[in-house]
Motif scaffolding. Structure first.
Motif: not given
Length: 147
Positions: A15-20, A65-68, A95-96, A146-147
Motif C-alpha cells: 500500500a501507498t500512504l499519501l501524506l498531504v 493507497f490510503v490518504i492522510l 480511504i482518507i 480498493p484496487s
C-alpha cells in the motif's frame, strides 16, 4: 463433513500512504514513525490538496493507497480536498484519514460530514502520536483496500 471456513492465501500488496501535509516537521514525524514501523508501506507526500489531486489524477500514486490529510493547509483546505476527492468518480472510494491538531467536536464532526474515513488528532504526547501512527500503518497493511 464440510469445513465452514478455509484459510485464504495472504495477498501481498504494498500500500501507498499519501501524506498531504504542508508542515515539514509533521512530515518528518510520520516518516520517522513509518521507518520504526517497518512493514510494507510506501510513503508519498504532497504539500497541499492541489498537489495531491494532481498526483492522484496523474496516476503517480497507484492503488492500493490510503490518504492522510491535514485540514489546515494553504490554498486548498483539507475540507475542500475531501470534497474534490468525493466528487471525482475515479477517486471517490479513496480511504482518507484526516490529521489535525484540533480536538474540537465541531472540527471532528465537520470532517466526517465531508466523508473522512477517520480523524486523527496530532497529539503532543509522543507515545499517543506513535500509537495513532502504528494503528494507521497496521490499517494500511491489514485492511483490503480498493484496487
Amino acid at each position: 463433513m464440510k469445513e465452514f471456513w478455509q484459510l485464504t492465501p495472504e495477498i501481498e500488496s504494498k500500500a501507498t500512504l499519501l501524506l498531504v501535509e504542508d508542515d515539514q516537521a509533521d512530515v518528518f514525524l510520520v516518516k520517522r514513525a513509518l521507518t520504526k514501523h517497518g512493514g510494507n508501506i510506501h510513503l508519498a507526500t504532497a504539500r497541499d490538496g492541489a498537489e495531491a489531486l494532481e498526483m492522484l489524477r496523474g496516476k503517480q500514486i497507484e492503488r492500493p493507497f490510503v490518504i492522510l490529510s491535514d485540514l489546515n493547509m494553504p490554498g486548498m483546505s483539507g475540507y475542500e480536498f475531501l470534497d474534490e476527492i468525493r466528487a471525482d468518480e475515479a477517486l471517490r472510494d479513496s480511504i482518507i484519514f484526516v490529521i489535525s491538531s484540533s480536538n474540537l467536536a465541531e472540527d471532528v464532526n465537520l470532517a466526517y460530514q465531508h466523508f473522512a474515513s477517520g480523524y486523527i488528532v496530532k497529539d503532543m504526547d509522543p507515545a499517543k502520536m506513535t500509537r495513532s501512527m502504528q494503528l494507521l500503518f497496521d490499517f494500511c497493511e491489514i485492511i483490503r483496500l480498493p484496487s
